[in-house]
Enzyme design. Structure first.
Site, PDB file in Angstrom:
ATOM      1  N   TYR A 136      63.428   0.443  27.273  1.00  0.00           N
ATOM      2  CA  TYR A 136      62.534   1.321  28.419  1.00  0.00           C
ATOM      3  C   TYR A 136      63.442   1.665  29.544  1.00  0.00           C
ATOM      4  O   TYR A 136      63.524   1.285  30.294  1.00  0.00           O
ATOM      5  CB  TYR A 136      61.270   0.951  28.250  1.00  0.00           C
ATOM      6  CG  TYR A 136      60.205   0.753  28.281  1.00  0.00           C
ATOM      7  CD1 TYR A 136      59.637   2.277  27.579  1.00  0.00           C
ATOM      8  CD2 TYR A 136      59.635  -0.050  26.823  1.00  0.00           C
ATOM      9  CE1 TYR A 136      58.766   2.227  26.751  1.00  0.00           C
ATOM     10  CE2 TYR A 136      58.628   0.338  26.497  1.00  0.00           C
ATOM     11  CZ  TYR A 136      58.175   1.402  25.876  1.00  0.00           C
ATOM     12  OH  TYR A 136      57.266   1.168  24.630  1.00  0.00           O
TER      13      TYR A 136
ATOM     14  N   LYS B 265      61.815   4.723  37.424  1.00  0.00           N
ATOM     15  CA  LYS B 265      60.913   3.955  38.579  1.00  0.00           C
ATOM     16  C   LYS B 265      60.579   2.661  39.281  1.00  0.00           C
ATOM     17  O   LYS B 265      60.435   2.615  40.096  1.00  0.00           O
ATOM     18  CB  LYS B 265      59.620   3.315  37.417  1.00  0.00           C
ATOM     19  CG  LYS B 265      58.784   4.385  35.901  1.00  0.00           C
ATOM     20  CD  LYS B 265      58.549   5.613  37.458  1.00  0.00           C
ATOM     21  CE  LYS B 265      57.335   5.851  36.403  1.00  0.00           C
ATOM     22  NZ  LYS B 265      56.401   6.986  36.626  1.00  0.00           N
TER      23      LYS B 265
HETATM   24  N1  LIG Z   1      49.270   6.730  31.360  1.00  0.00           N
HETATM   25  C1  LIG Z   1      48.883   5.126  32.574  1.00  0.00           C
HETATM   26  O1  LIG Z   1      48.513   4.520  31.430  1.00  0.00           O
HETATM   27  C2  LIG Z   1      50.475   4.979  33.294  1.00  0.00           C
HETATM   28  C3  LIG Z   1      50.349   3.355  33.768  1.00  0.00           C
HETATM   29  C4  LIG Z   1      51.229   3.498  34.463  1.00  0.00           C
HETATM   30  C5  LIG Z   1      51.922   4.463  35.311  1.00  0.00           C
HETATM   31  N2  LIG Z   1      51.598   5.639  35.087  1.00  0.00           N
HETATM   32  C6  LIG Z   1      52.521   6.425  35.264  1.00  0.00           C
HETATM   33  O2  LIG Z   1      51.792   7.838  35.717  1.00  0.00           O
HETATM   34  C7  LIG Z   1      52.154   8.945  35.839  1.00  0.00           C
HETATM   35  C8  LIG Z   1      51.265   9.795  34.875  1.00  0.00           C
HETATM   36  O3  LIG Z   1      50.676   9.691  33.449  1.00  0.00           O
HETATM   37  P1  LIG Z   1      50.290   9.832  32.200  1.00  0.00           P
HETATM   38  O4  LIG Z   1      50.351   8.746  31.423  1.00  0.00           O
HETATM   39  O5  LIG Z   1      49.074  11.226  32.607  1.00  0.00           O
HETATM   40  O6  LIG Z   1      51.787  10.675  32.279  1.00  0.00           O
HETATM   41  P2  LIG Z   1      51.951  12.135  30.670  1.00  0.00           P
HETATM   42  O7  LIG Z   1      50.748  12.363  30.299  1.00  0.00           O
HETATM   43  O8  LIG Z   1      52.619  11.508  30.450  1.00  0.00           O
HETATM   44  O9  LIG Z   1      52.752  13.067  31.292  1.00  0.00           O
HETATM   45  C9  LIG Z   1      53.581  13.047  32.341  1.00  0.00           C
HETATM   46  C10 LIG Z   1      53.416  14.652  33.734  1.00  0.00           C
HETATM   47  O10 LIG Z   1      54.795  14.549  33.605  1.00  0.00           O
HETATM   48  C11 LIG Z   1      54.674  16.875  33.322  1.00  0.00           C
HETATM   49  N3  LIG Z   1      56.348  16.517  33.190  1.00  0.00           N
HETATM   50  C12 LIG Z   1      56.924  15.463  32.300  1.00  0.00           C
HETATM   51  N4  LIG Z   1      58.669  16.485  32.333  1.00  0.00           N
HETATM   52  C13 LIG Z   1      58.270  17.126  33.020  1.00  0.00           C
HETATM   53  C14 LIG Z   1      59.591  18.297  33.986  1.00  0.00           C
HETATM   54  N5  LIG Z   1      60.524  18.392  33.243  1.00  0.00           N
HETATM   55  N6  LIG Z   1      58.415  19.365  34.301  1.00  0.00           N
HETATM   56  C15 LIG Z   1      57.589  19.010  34.855  1.00  0.00           C
HETATM   57  N7  LIG Z   1      56.720  18.850  34.459  1.00  0.00           N
HETATM   58  C16 LIG Z   1      56.962  17.462  33.670  1.00  0.00           C
HETATM   59  C17 LIG Z   1      54.016  16.529  32.170  1.00  0.00           C
HETATM   60  O11 LIG Z   1      53.745  18.304  32.337  1.00  0.00           O
HETATM   61  P3  LIG Z   1      52.959  19.066  31.641  1.00  0.00           P
HETATM   62  O12 LIG Z   1      52.178  18.476  29.902  1.00  0.00           O
HETATM   63  O13 LIG Z   1      52.506  20.094  32.139  1.00  0.00           O
HETATM   64  O14 LIG Z   1      54.703  19.682  30.971  1.00  0.00           O
HETATM   65  C18 LIG Z   1      52.772  15.614  31.974  1.00  0.00           C
HETATM   66  O15 LIG Z   1      51.857  16.314  33.239  1.00  0.00           O
HETATM   67  C19 LIG Z   1      53.629   8.228  35.466  1.00  0.00           C
HETATM   68  O16 LIG Z   1      54.593   8.947  36.348  1.00  0.00           O
HETATM   69  C20 LIG Z   1      53.301   7.690  34.411  1.00  0.00           C
HETATM   70  O17 LIG Z   1      54.184   6.865  34.861  1.00  0.00           O
HETATM   71  C21 LIG Z   1      50.805   6.111  33.969  1.00  0.00           C
END
Ligand SMILES: NC(=O)c1ccc[n+]([C@@H]2O[C@H](COP(=O)([O-])OP(=O)(O)OC[C@H]3O[C@@H](n4cnc5c(N)ncnc54)[C@H](OP(=O)(O)O)[C@@H]3O)[C@@H](O)[C@H]2O)c1
Length: 261
Positions: free
Chosen positions: A157, A164
């Site tokens: 990654y 990050k």
């Molecule tokens: N899920 C977890 O367990 C977890 C754990 C640790 C940290 N995080 C962090 O929490 C945050 C959200 O995680 P998640 O899992 O919910 O993320 P995700 O499902 O991967 O969703 C990513 C989001 O980013 C948006 N995005 C990506 N590229 C984009 C672009 N070029 N322009 C505009 N929007 C863009 C997408 O919007 P659209 O869908 O509208 O395109 C989507 O809503 C991230 O920063 C991730 O690193 C998540």
């Protein structure tokens, strides 16, 4: 900061974790800008659900990899609300890729969304926060959502982890540069949502939780709670709060089942 009638922007808020964070803020009375990239229908659904909480919510799209679209997003927020109190940089691109195959374009694509967009949104956001927060008023807040790759060396990654780590350092630098008008903090979630393709009732997800010090996986709402805490407590800046059930204590050698796929 009292959250009632504040205006918050959460990037990537149409679904998953961003939506949970937006919901937690709306439950405290914040008005919400639900930013989305491509998930238009889900963003509209989120706006409807948030509006049912009695606050004003709008969905605004922008491709965060493009500076002009970011500028346009903040111009529209300015026209609609005329202010911004809280910015949550949650949108991210999570890509696994072998070191040898990472091309310059792969590197740039991830950095543009995960790191540069957070910086550009913060610069635009500060403009709206400072306009509304003369010295002595309640400070605005920027919250960056990072993950364990910011502090642990996860193989596979590389561009994600470096982005990050950069976002975490950006949090600290901005906390110094932007005070006292704006506070800047980070939240570091762990296993609160299964990766796409895995469900919360799957064996892999249960096993992932059993390996953590708390013995179970978490929930997105626990990230929302932490965001609300950081928003309400005006004496915290430059801080990162881990919401990971103690996963960081296991070190980089610990691999989550399913995280590799
Ligand atoms: N899920 C977890 O367990 C977890 C754990 C640790 C940290 N995080 C962090 O929490 C945050 C959200 O995680 P998640 O899992 O919910 O993320 P995700 O499902 O991967 O969703 C990513 C989001 O980013 C948006 N995005 C990506 N590229 C984009 C672009 N070029 N322009 C505009 N929007 C863009 C997408 O919007 P659209 O869908 O509208 O395109 C989507 O809503 C991230 O920063 C991730 O690193 C998540």
């Amino acid at each position: 900061m009292q959250l009632k009638d504040r205006v918050a922007l959460v990037t990537g808020a149409a679904h998953r974790l961003g939506k949970s964070v937006a919901t937690a803020l709306a439950e405290q009375g914040c008005h919400l800008v639900v930013h989305y990239g491509s998930s238009e229908e889900q963003a509209a659904q989120t706006v409807e659900e948030l509006s049912n909480l009695g606050i004003e919510a709008v969905a605004l799209s922008a491709d965060l990899s493009l500076e002009q679209e970011i500028e346009g997003l903040f111009d529209r927020i300015d026209s609609h609300f005329g202010r911004l109190d809280i910015l949550v940089n949650s949108a991210a691109s999570f890509e696994r890729q072998a070191f040898e195959s990472v091309a310059a374009s792969d590197w740039d694509r991830v950095m543009a969304v995960n790191l540069r967009a957070a910086f550009l949104c913060s610069r635009q956001g500060v403009r709206l926060m400072e306009a509304d927060h003369p010295t002595g008023g309640p400070p605005g807040l920027i919250l960056n959502i990072v993950d364990l790759s910011a502090v642990l060396a996860w193989p596979g990654y590389i561009q994600h982890g470096v982005s990050k780590a950069g976002l975490l350092h950006l949090t600290r630098i901005m906390a110094r540069e932007l005070g006292p008008e704006v506070r800047v903090n980070a939240v570091l979630p762990g296993a609160v949502l299964p990766p796409p393709g895995m469900t919360t009732d799957s064996t892999e997800w249960r096993r992932m939780g059993e390996r953590l010090p708390v013995g179970r996986t978490g929930e997105p709402a626990q990230v929302g709670l932490t965001v609300v805490f950081l928003a309400e407590n005006d004496f915290i800046t430059g801080e990162v709060i881990y919401v990971d059930g103690g996963e960081h204590l296991l070190g980089a050698g610990h691999r989550r089942p399913g995280a590799e796929s």
